[in-house]
Design an enzyme around this catalytic site. Structure first.
Site, mmCIF file in Angstrom:
data_model
loop_
_atom_site.group_PDB
_atom_site.id
_atom_site.type_symbol
_atom_site.label_atom_id
_atom_site.label_comp_id
_atom_site.label_asym_id
_atom_site.label_seq_id
_atom_site.Cartn_x
_atom_site.Cartn_y
_atom_site.Cartn_z
ATOM 1 N N LYS A 186 0.703 -1.285 0.111
ATOM 2 C CA LYS A 186 0.131 0.166 0.023
ATOM 3 C C LYS A 186 0.832 1.111 -0.017
ATOM 4 O O LYS A 186 0.610 2.028 -0.716
ATOM 5 C CB LYS A 186 -0.976 -0.180 1.568
ATOM 6 C CG LYS A 186 -1.762 1.148 1.163
ATOM 7 C CD LYS A 186 -2.687 1.065 2.476
ATOM 8 C CE LYS A 186 -3.371 2.644 2.891
ATOM 9 N NZ LYS A 186 -4.251 2.489 4.067
ATOM 10 N N GLU A 192 11.113 -4.895 3.825
ATOM 11 C CA GLU A 192 11.034 -6.056 3.382
ATOM 12 C C GLU A 192 10.481 -6.422 2.022
ATOM 13 O O GLU A 192 11.011 -7.245 1.145
ATOM 14 C CB GLU A 192 10.125 -7.053 4.383
ATOM 15 C CG GLU A 192 10.704 -7.109 5.609
ATOM 16 C CD GLU A 192 9.719 -5.576 6.590
ATOM 17 O OE1 GLU A 192 9.596 -4.932 6.263
ATOM 18 O OE2 GLU A 192 9.558 -6.289 7.790
ATOM 19 N N GLY A 248 -4.378 -1.365 5.552
ATOM 20 C CA GLY A 248 -3.941 -2.461 4.888
ATOM 21 C C GLY A 248 -4.472 -3.822 5.276
ATOM 22 O O GLY A 248 -4.745 -4.683 4.647
ATOM 23 N N ARG A 249 -4.709 -3.958 6.594
ATOM 24 C CA ARG A 249 -5.213 -5.037 7.309
ATOM 25 C C ARG A 249 -6.923 -5.165 7.077
ATOM 26 O O ARG A 249 -7.268 -6.248 7.378
ATOM 27 C CB ARG A 249 -5.033 -5.295 8.678
ATOM 28 C CG ARG A 249 -5.431 -3.998 9.699
ATOM 29 C CD ARG A 249 -4.988 -3.885 10.995
ATOM 30 N NE ARG A 249 -5.343 -2.716 11.611
ATOM 31 C CZ ARG A 249 -4.626 -1.660 11.752
ATOM 32 N NH1 ARG A 249 -3.525 -1.603 10.986
ATOM 33 N NH2 ARG A 249 -5.035 -0.586 12.332
ATOM 34 N N GLU A 334 -3.153 -5.176 15.583
ATOM 35 C CA GLU A 334 -2.613 -3.922 14.960
ATOM 36 C C GLU A 334 -3.804 -2.853 15.255
ATOM 37 O O GLU A 334 -3.472 -1.644 15.208
ATOM 38 C CB GLU A 334 -2.064 -4.158 13.698
ATOM 39 C CG GLU A 334 -1.284 -2.893 13.322
ATOM 40 C CD GLU A 334 -0.429 -3.332 11.891
ATOM 41 O OE1 GLU A 334 -1.074 -3.131 10.845
ATOM 42 O OE2 GLU A 334 0.550 -3.690 12.135
ATOM 43 N N HIS A 365 -3.075 -30.501 20.643
ATOM 44 C CA HIS A 365 -1.929 -31.283 21.268
ATOM 45 C C HIS A 365 -0.982 -30.198 21.432
ATOM 46 O O HIS A 365 0.320 -30.615 21.236
ATOM 47 C CB HIS A 365 -1.616 -32.275 20.050
ATOM 48 C CG HIS A 365 -2.724 -33.150 19.847
ATOM 49 N ND1 HIS A 365 -2.864 -34.553 20.490
ATOM 50 C CD2 HIS A 365 -3.600 -33.154 18.926
ATOM 51 C CE1 HIS A 365 -3.926 -34.907 20.150
ATOM 52 N NE2 HIS A 365 -4.499 -34.439 19.174
ATOM 53 N N LYS A 482 11.234 0.384 12.691
ATOM 54 C CA LYS A 482 11.494 0.784 11.481
ATOM 55 C C LYS A 482 12.452 1.708 11.772
ATOM 56 O O LYS A 482 13.641 1.768 10.806
ATOM 57 C CB LYS A 482 10.311 1.290 10.812
ATOM 58 C CG LYS A 482 9.179 0.084 10.459
ATOM 59 C CD LYS A 482 8.098 0.753 9.630
ATOM 60 C CE LYS A 482 6.882 -0.026 9.132
ATOM 61 N NZ LYS A 482 6.012 0.597 8.143
HETATM 62 O O1 F6P Z 1 2.777 -3.524 10.169
HETATM 63 C C1 F6P Z 1 2.900 -2.097 9.637
HETATM 64 C C2 F6P Z 1 2.159 -1.991 8.467
HETATM 65 O O2 F6P Z 1 2.031 -0.829 7.751
HETATM 66 C C3 F6P Z 1 0.990 -2.762 8.134
HETATM 67 O O3 F6P Z 1 0.031 -1.882 8.773
HETATM 68 C C4 F6P Z 1 0.597 -3.165 6.689
HETATM 69 O O4 F6P Z 1 -0.397 -3.857 6.561
HETATM 70 C C5 F6P Z 1 2.066 -3.481 6.506
HETATM 71 O O5 F6P Z 1 2.898 -2.928 7.367
HETATM 72 C C6 F6P Z 1 2.625 -3.489 4.972
HETATM 73 O O6 F6P Z 1 2.518 -2.282 4.782
HETATM 74 P P1 F6P Z 1 2.307 -2.150 3.114
HETATM 75 O O7 F6P Z 1 1.245 -2.730 2.509
HETATM 76 O O8 F6P Z 1 2.328 -0.552 2.686
HETATM 77 O O9 F6P Z 1 3.635 -2.623 2.336
#
Ligand code: F6P
Length: 519
Positions: A186, A192, A248-249, A334, A365, A482
């Protein structure tokens, strides 16, 4: 004094009728929660006084309820009927959403029809979603949940961790000529995801050689940051938009699920969204005492703030829902893992519980000893499906039915045991019971039902945040980690020797250098 132990309470047939609900094709049994009709009445009164009904209306209307980021939270708009109208800053967003969905469906159809050709003219046969958090957990969960609805015509993979094992394990069994990557972010700033995307681009170029068509034919982007994606070289026709006004979530009903659309096809994705929409309409229009997401949220408040339970477990008795607890961890923790309220004050009460879970029967288990005899009580949501998913496997229908019934028997027995306990076996064998749970029962795990479950938990989370007067739609807490990583990275890489570290971090960095390459 009437016993308040669940073993006595759940023997009352009236209780079962009073605390069980049918909604859509879901059956909800709250009778094993430590509540009475009086409790429910008091909780719905509390919710009314907290203005929950009005806050639900504001959610759907696109009011700027995400106050710290000054934006709406319009995940519900992603699945509204096309004749709806929801404005953001004067612009109706429904046509924008529909156009984005149509483009995404067209992409999925072209991939599934093997019409999308790579740089060497080979049809794409593998699609890899590169994303993390909400750009991974939702689509991945839904992909796993709907596996039996996929024709497996396209090999779909998900890469999320910056650990090179994730990338390497997946790429080692892929052909660069026939692989397309979805860079799903987003913000288009998540390290990452960008790191994995760059490594994937290097991998394709290393194998296909310098070819100006590589980016265009082997990479597409899903993002709200169109400008950043274009600076990376993505052309507008390869960018599938999402928006700042969807968290995002909470974005599973959007192009964030592009890989899911490829895996199961646009029609099943649309059906999943119809399931979300059914629960949306229920949440938006039902009185609180019959409003299932609201009641689940209120029972969550009762367990958290009145009974003092600090955790909550979700146990789907469905192999295909194994990724659902991890998805809920982000959705719940979150969203409601906050200690500052909407006015910027430190909250003086508990907020979001910690979420844990696992798939049944495996969890029996692993964590059920704790759930039955631990000194800390953890309320449980059991999720089960009366009928097995359509199976294309090799075992016969009779075997499927026999094993599926064993699965469901275990689910029901566990909630029974948690409630009634067992005092016959002497101290060490006994379970005191009186441990609350809810059971959600559906006919089958299908796209519509999955959509209902997704929206159910989204709105449960919203309900709890609304009563706690916190912002369930921002996530400032993730920024600190971060901001610290670049200093540590530079030290690990030997680029700099930051003097600012605490002694513990300094010691860890020193240990890293002492042990590096000593294997
Ligand atoms: O964990 C922080 C966060 O911003 C989440 O809210 C989000 O879903 C995730 O990192 C990935 O963010 P992006 O979709 O901007 O890469």
């Amino acid at each position: 004094m009437r016993s308040c132990h669940l073993r006595d309470l759940i023997s009352d047939q009236n209780r079962i009728e009073m605390l069980s609900f049918d909604e859509g094709n879901l059956f909800f049994d709250f009778s094993k929660q430590l509540v009475s009709s009086e409790t429910i009445g008091l909780l719905t009164d509390l919710a009314e006084r907290a203005g929950l009904t009005s806050q639900i209306a504001q959610l759907f209307e696109g009011k700027f309820i995400n106050r710290s980021e000054n934006r709406p939270a319009l995940h519900t708009a992603l699945r509204m009927p096309t004749n709806s109208r929801v404005e953001v800053e004067g612009q109706d967003v429904i046509p924008i959403i529909q156009a984005s969905h149509e483009r995404a469906f067209d992409f999925a159809d072209r991939i599934r029809a093997k019409q999308w050709l790579g740089a060497t003219g080979q049809p794409i046969s593998s699609v890899v979603n590169i994303g993390i958090g909400g750009s991974h957990l939702g689509p991945y969960m839904a992909y796993k949940a709907l596996r039996s609805y996929s024709d497996n015509s396209i090999d779909c993979r998900f890469i999320s961790n910056v650990d090179p094992r994730d990338l390497n394990t997946n790429l080692s069994s892929l052909d660069p000529e026939t692989t397309l990557f979805i860079v799903n972010s987003k913000s288009f700033t998540t390290s990452e995801t960008l790191t994995n995307a760059e490594s994937a681009m290097e991998w394709v170029e290393k194998n296909l050689g310098e070819n100006p068509e590589i980016l265009q034919k082997h990479f597409v982007a899903v993002t709200a940051n169109k400008e950043k994606a274009e600076r990376y070289g993505f052309t507008p026709d390869n960018i599938y938009p999402i928006w700042e006004w969807v968290g995002g979530r909470f974005s599973i009903s959007s192009a964030t699920s592009l890989a899911l659309m490829v895996a199961v096809g646009p029609e099943y994705f649309k059906t999943m969204n119809e399931g979300c929409q059914q629960m949306d309409q229920h949440f938006q229009s039902s009185d609180l005492n019959e409003n299932i997401p609201a009641l689940m949220g209120l029972i969550g408040i009762w367990n958290r703030n009145f009974l003092g339970y600090s955790s909550h477990a979700v146990i789907p008795y469905a192999y295909d829902l194994a990724a659902f607890p991890a998805y809920l961890e982000q959705l719940e923790m979150e969203s409601n893992g906050k200690n500052i309220d909407n006015e910027g004050n430190l909250v003086m009460y508990e907020t979001g519980p910690s979420i844990l879970g696992g798939v049944g029967t495996n969890a029996q288990h692993a964590i059920f000893q704790y759930l039955h005899q631990g000194t800390t009580i953890i309320p449980v949501d059991f999720i089960a499906f009366v009928n097995p998913s359509p199976s294309k496997g090799t075992i016969g229908k009779d075997v499927v039915m026999r094993q599926h019934e064993a699965l469901i028997a275990n689910c029901f027995a566990q909630s029974q045991g948690l409630a009634i306990g067992d005092t016959e076996g002497g101290r060490s064998l006994s379970s005191d019971g009186n441990r609350p749970s809810s059971t959600i029962l559906a006919s089958r795990l299908d796209p519509f039902t999955l959509g209902q479950l997704i929206a159910l938990y989204e709105h449960k989370v919203f309900t709890m945040g609304a009563l706690w007067q916190i912002n369930s739609f921002d996530q400032w807490g993730v920024e600190l980690g971060k901001s610290l990583v670049s200093n540590v990275s530079n030290d690990l890489a030997g680029i700099s020797t930051s003097t600012g570290h605490d002694s513990s971090t300094r010691s860890l960095i020193d240990q890293f250098h002492q042990r590096k390459d000593k294997i």
